[in-house]
Design an enzyme around this catalytic site. Structure first.
Site, PDB file in Angstrom:
ATOM      1  CE  LYS A  21      -3.980  -0.321   2.136  1.00 54.18           C
ATOM      2  NZ  LYS A  21      -3.868  -1.502   2.858  1.00 54.18           N
ATOM      3  NE  ARG A  91      -6.871   4.026   4.508  1.00 53.66           N
ATOM      4  CZ  ARG A  91      -7.973   3.765   4.138  1.00 53.66           C
ATOM      5  NH1 ARG A  91      -8.283   2.426   3.728  1.00 53.66           N
ATOM      6  NH2 ARG A  91      -9.033   4.435   3.904  1.00 53.66           N
ATOM      7  N   GLY A 100      -7.719  -7.912   3.630  1.00 54.12           N
ATOM      8  CA  GLY A 100      -8.942  -7.815   4.776  1.00 54.12           C
ATOM      9  C   GLY A 100      -7.903  -8.793   5.734  1.00 54.12           C
ATOM     10  CG  MET A 102      -2.671  -7.895   8.789  1.00 56.58           C
ATOM     11  SD  MET A 102      -0.821  -7.460   8.631  1.00 56.58           S
ATOM     12  CE  MET A 102      -0.769  -7.069   6.668  1.00 56.58           C
ATOM     13  NE  ARG A 335      -5.984  -4.664  -3.189  1.00 56.38           N
ATOM     14  CZ  ARG A 335      -6.272  -5.162  -1.799  1.00 56.38           C
ATOM     15  NH1 ARG A 335      -5.576  -5.056  -0.908  1.00 56.38           N
ATOM     16  NH2 ARG A 335      -7.542  -5.325  -1.830  1.00 56.38           N
ATOM     17  CG  HIS A 451     -13.609 -11.253   3.991  1.00 54.99           C
ATOM     18  ND1 HIS A 451     -13.755 -12.464   4.284  1.00 54.99           N
ATOM     19  CD2 HIS A 451     -12.068 -11.190   4.433  1.00 54.99           C
ATOM     20  CE1 HIS A 451     -12.654 -12.888   5.073  1.00 54.99           C
ATOM     21  NE2 HIS A 451     -11.817 -12.491   5.123  1.00 54.99           N
ATOM     22  NE  ARG A 613       4.690 -48.804  -8.799  1.00 52.79           N
ATOM     23  CZ  ARG A 613       4.062 -47.965  -7.764  1.00 52.79           C
ATOM     24  NH1 ARG A 613       5.071 -47.091  -7.372  1.00 52.79           N
ATOM     25  NH2 ARG A 613       2.952 -48.327  -7.444  1.00 52.79           N
ATOM     26  CB  SER A 745      10.968 -42.702 -12.468  1.00 53.09           C
ATOM     27  OG  SER A 745       9.936 -42.146 -12.243  1.00 53.09           O
ATOM     28  N   GLY A 747      10.450 -41.882  -7.045  1.00 53.94           N
ATOM     29  CA  GLY A 747       9.364 -41.823  -6.427  1.00 53.94           C
ATOM     30  C   GLY A 747       9.304 -41.155  -5.087  1.00 53.94           C
ATOM     31  CG  ASN A 749       4.148 -39.900  -3.533  1.00 54.66           C
ATOM     32  OD1 ASN A 749       4.165 -38.669  -3.770  1.00 54.66           O
ATOM     33  ND2 ASN A 749       3.384 -40.545  -4.475  1.00 54.66           N
ATOM     34  CB  CYS A 813       6.575 -41.059 -11.261  1.00 53.96           C
ATOM     35  SG  CYS A 813       7.560 -42.074 -10.293  1.00 53.96           S
ATOM     36  CE1 TYR A 833       9.161 -39.082 -16.153  1.00 58.48           C
ATOM     37  CE2 TYR A 833      11.151 -39.400 -17.182  1.00 58.48           C
ATOM     38  CZ  TYR A 833      10.286 -39.657 -16.419  1.00 58.48           C
ATOM     39  OH  TYR A 833      10.343 -41.032 -15.949  1.00 58.48           O
TER      40      TYR A 833
END
Length: 865
Positions: A21, A91, A100, A102, A335, A451, A613, A745, A747, A749, A813, A833
């Site tokens: 601001k 402000r 919204g 603060m 803004r 809001h 796989r 590749s 993995g 996870n 992947c 990739y």
């Protein structure tokens, strides 16, 4: 150190120092745009305040006094004067826009005498008293934490007693009585009278804005939008201009383009005889901004010219707050406008066509995560339903869910996986935790810039605002929508694109990708280096992935194919077999089923690479729970296969090494399927056979030999043989493993689980939530790649793998393959990739392009705050 700068002073440091601001006000002042005079207290002061135990840094109060004195000299008014007082607003303004979240306080400097002086100097007693009652309410709420409902209840009671519906219908005598009520309420809540000293008001207001940086709603918002906690907020002290002086004054919010669609044209809202908070807080329902022309033609014309000028200057859609005082226009903020994903695409494409920005800038400006908004469900055009009520189409998309009437319940049920619609009179910043978890938002009050509307658009959630046909009884949890009486827990559907509200569930359908979407992604494809594949296990998934622009399949999980009703009994027969001959007999019957699966996927991918796989999960997952076993032989086998920690047990390549006939069948099915598709279509699939959970070179060596031996027995097909990198040891010994691999590749996870020692099922919703709440971790490592831990392991694997085999193909992947910052990291690592779910392919394409643009120095620019 200096902490305060006037709007017309030049200072280095930009938005990081002055906040969004503050930098906007300074730049507009420099451009000659009509802006009230004032000054900015920097973010450095906020950070010093927080690190020094919430005490103002040395010298700040003296600096503020000097700038107030300069403001007095400039305006010819005195701060705290009883005859013709200088009034200011305070402000917030963080470096990153947090609409919204603060606090703002208006009309600082008023007390009983000053209010009468303001009334006398303007010849408008109602205006003077209205400004004073607003100060008491905002100051009480923001500085002393008094509940807003206390003030609103007193105001509603007075309007009821006078038989009026609008604040503006109360006269000066009414407001004088309301001020006394507010002062009594303030004293009851705080134990002290409302402060009458202007400098005390200002000092406490500045502290309150600093403190608002750490309110729960602000913390939740920062976490949801990945905003660092240590930025702090600037404070802007601005000479008051008054939109509540009468019918030739007013306040409004406008956008240089439609934030819902991105179309050019006049868009915004306006309230005559009102202050800014009335619009953004939804206290009164505003009018379309076009109606301002008839009321204030000169100010309206100047506003249009200024809107165009600011958009050309910033080269982006602007969100502008303004006030008109006695037909004179003042801008309070500009803004970069929060916008829907559809609007962002339209705006970027249009601005490129208009010559405002380059194609690279257009691509850089789109938030990849926001593309999910365009992939959310919409109402099925064939569905039949009755519209119960109509509101404003505040944020597009559609959702069905159970009615919830408070943010806490929305958060609780949403986290539990239930689809809920948060139904409120109007949301406030304190509802942010519920808004994040709700599927959609419905409000009775407020406009397109309220809001609820602004936050919903930013989050990509459907929202219907200002629904006149909605009434809520908080005490009984009863909701009336049109002629329908409902209760919390009942299902409704909202269509944020049209503003329709429907009682009951409605069939939803996936949206269609539009021309702007395709244009931006086409431009993105021109600049990205990373290829983008999809994780897909069925021909349908593969076809959807191609529709979204996937350039192959990075992970096809074969275990899902064995769970089908007609296959599971054969799979169990194989597991229960007493010897290899019995297993091979069952596998021979599974082979044509697997081959048919692969043929469908190869045809859908039409010559693109497909990484398959081989069987990964432990065999017990294909058997029923022990308590459901129907005979002793089955129970014995289940007990024999049980493991204390199956995630690290007999699975992946360990299965293939102990029972090679399983992997032999799968390799044979893959090669036969590829050959059949090549013969049928004339297009050879690019087959990649992936062995999971390899940690040792001596695991992959015999499995590669198995793959080559079986493939040699079948018609000749080109293929690659590689492994999934999902163990820390595989990363640090990647050079050895690469000797037997054509590709790696990642993995991520499982690599995240094994690297961090976290069981995902046990971590999420339990201790991991505690870690995130208390700052032990900044991000959920299963959602955003842990660069310093898992990322370092990946970096080691890339360097060592390619040191052994320079042409080694590398990809990812795990679910991180569709998360923008993780995609950027993969670009930095030099992977070939990324692969993700089909619906995240567009996101990954854009994120990959932006990573390449960052390398070239092209980034998005944020304006204002």
């Amino acid at each position: 150190m200096r902490y305060v700068y006037a709007f017309d002073e030049h200072v280095d440091g930009g938005r990081e120092l002055l906040g969004g601001k503050g930098i906007g006000l300074a730049e507009m002042t420099e451009l000659g745009v009509p802006v009230p005079a004032g000054f900015t207290i920097t973010t450095e002061a906020s950070r010093a305040y927080m690190t020094q135990g919430r005490t103002l840094p040395e010298g700040l109060e003296a600096e503020i006094d000097r700038h107030v004195a300069a403001l007095e000299e400039r305006t010819g008014k005195r701060f705290g004067d009883s005859a013709d007082p200088l009034l200011v607003s305070v402000r917030s303004g963080a470096a990153v826009s947090m609409p919204g979240m603060m606090d703002t306080i208006l009309n600082l400097g008023l007390n009983d005498e000053a209010a009468e002086g303001l009334a006398g100097s303007t010849g408008n007693r109602r205006f003077g008293l209205d400004s004073y009652r607003r100060l008491i309410q905002m100051y009480g709420e923001v500085v002393d934490g008094i509940g807003a409902h206390r003030f609103e209840h007193a105001l509603a009671e007075l309007k009821g007693a006078r038989g009026v519906t609008e604040d503006t219908d109360l006269d000066a005598a009414d407001l004088a009585g309301l001020i006394e009520t507010y002062k009594r309420l303030y004293a009851e809540e705080t134990g002290r009278p409302f402060p009458t000293d202007a400098r005390e008001q200002l000092g406490r207001a500045v502290r309150a804005v600093f403190d608002s940086w750490d309110t729960p709603r602000a913390v939740v918002y920062r976490r949801a939008h990945d905003i660092p906690d240590d930025l702090g907020t600037a404070v802007n002290v601005v000479q008051m201009v008054f939109g509540n002086k009468g019918e030739t004054s007013g306040t409004g919010v406008c956008f240089t383009r439609d934030p819902a669609t991105g179309e050019s044209g006049l868009y915004g809202e306006f309230l005559a005889n009102a202050q800014g908070e009335d619009v953004v807080a939804g206290i009164r329902t505003p009018e379309p901004i076009a109606r301002m022309e008839a009321r204030m033609p000169k100010a309206f014309a100047e506003l249009l010219e200024t809107m165009s000028r600011l958009e050309r200057h910033y080269r982006d859609m602007q969100d502008i707050e303004f006030t008109v005082e006695d037909e004179r226009l003042f801008l309070l903020q500009t803004r970069s406008a929060k916008r829907t994903a559809a609007a962002a695409l339209k705006c970027s494409v249009s601005m490129e066509e208009e010559g405002l920005i380059s194609r690279e800038e257009a691509v850089a400006r789109i938030d990849p995560a926001a593309l999910d908004q365009l992939l959310h469900p919409m109402l099925d055009p064939k569905a039949e339903f009755e519209v119960a009520a109509q509101g404003l189409n505040a944020s597009p998309g559609a959702a069905s869910g159970a009615i919830v009437l408070d943010a806490d319940t929305a958060e609780e049920l949403g986290r539990a996986g239930e689809s809920v619609i948060l139904v409120r009179w109007e949301t406030t910043p304190d509802d942010i935790h519920g808004l994040i978890q709700a599927a959609g938002i419905l409000t009775a009050h407020g406009g397109m810039t309220s809001h609820a509307a602004v936050v919903a658009r930013g989050m990509g959630k459907p929202c219907v605002a200002g629904c006149d046909g909605l009434s809520i009884d908080e005490a009984t949890k009863a909701v009336r929508i049109g002629e329908h009486e409902l209760h919390a827990g009942d299902t409704i559907t909202i269509d944020g694109g049209t503003g329709r509200v429907i009682v009951g569930p409605v069939q939803l359908v996936p949206p269609r990708i539009n021309e702007d979407f395709e244009t931006i992604l086409g431009w993105a494809d021109e600049v990205r280096r990373l290829r983008v594949r999809a994780n897909a296990d069925t021909p349908g998934d593969a076809a959807k992935a191609r529709e979204f622009g996937a350039e192959g399949i990075g992970l096809c999980r074969t275990e899902h194919m064995f769970m089908a009703e007609e296959r599971l009994p054969v799979m169990r027969e194989m597991i229960l077999a007493a010897d290899e001959a019995g297993r091979r007999s069952a596998l021979d019957r599974l082979l044509p089923m697997q081959q048919a699966d692969f043929e469908g996927i190869f045809e859908a991918m039409a010559g693109y690479p497909v990484t398959i796989r081989l069987l990964d999960p432990p065999l017990h997952e294909f058997l029923p729970p022990l308590e459901e076993a129907t005979d002793e032989r089955l129970r014995e086998r289940i007990r024999a296969l049980q493991e204390s920690n199956p995630m690290l047990g007999t699975r992946g390549c360990r299965l293939g090494l102990q029972w090679p006939e399983i992997y032999e069948m799968q390799v044979r099915a893959i090669v036969r399927a590829a050959s059949a598709v090549q013969e049928r279509t004339g297009e050879a699939p690019l087959v990649e056979i992936m062995h999971p959970l390899v940690g040792f070179a001596e695991e992959l060596r015999p499995l590669r030999e198995l793959t080559e031996r079986v493939a040699a027995e079948e018609p000749t097909v080109e293929y690659l043989c590689g492994t999934m990198i999902e163990l820390p040891r595989a990363c640090v010994r990647a050079d050895e493993i690469a000797e037997y691999a054509d590709f790696f590749s990642f993995g991520t996870n499982d690599l995240t689980q094994t690297a961090l020692g976290f069981s995902r099922d046990d971590a999420e919703g339990k201790f991991l939530t505690w870690y995130l709440d208390r700052g032990v971790l900044e991000r959920n490592p299963f959602e955003i790649l842990d660069r310093s831990g898992v990322g370092d392991l990946m970096r080691i694997a890339v360097e060592r793998g390619r040191s052994s085999k320079q042409e080694l193909k590398l990809g990812i992947c795990g679910e991180h393959g569709g998360e923008p910052s993780s995609v950027a990291f993969c670009h930095e690592l030099g992977l070939d990739y990324v692969s993700c779910s089909p619906y995240r392919v567009p996101l990954a394409r854009l994120a990959a392009a932006q990573a390449a643009l960052v390398e070239r120095g092209v980034t998005a620019v944020q304006v204002g705050g």
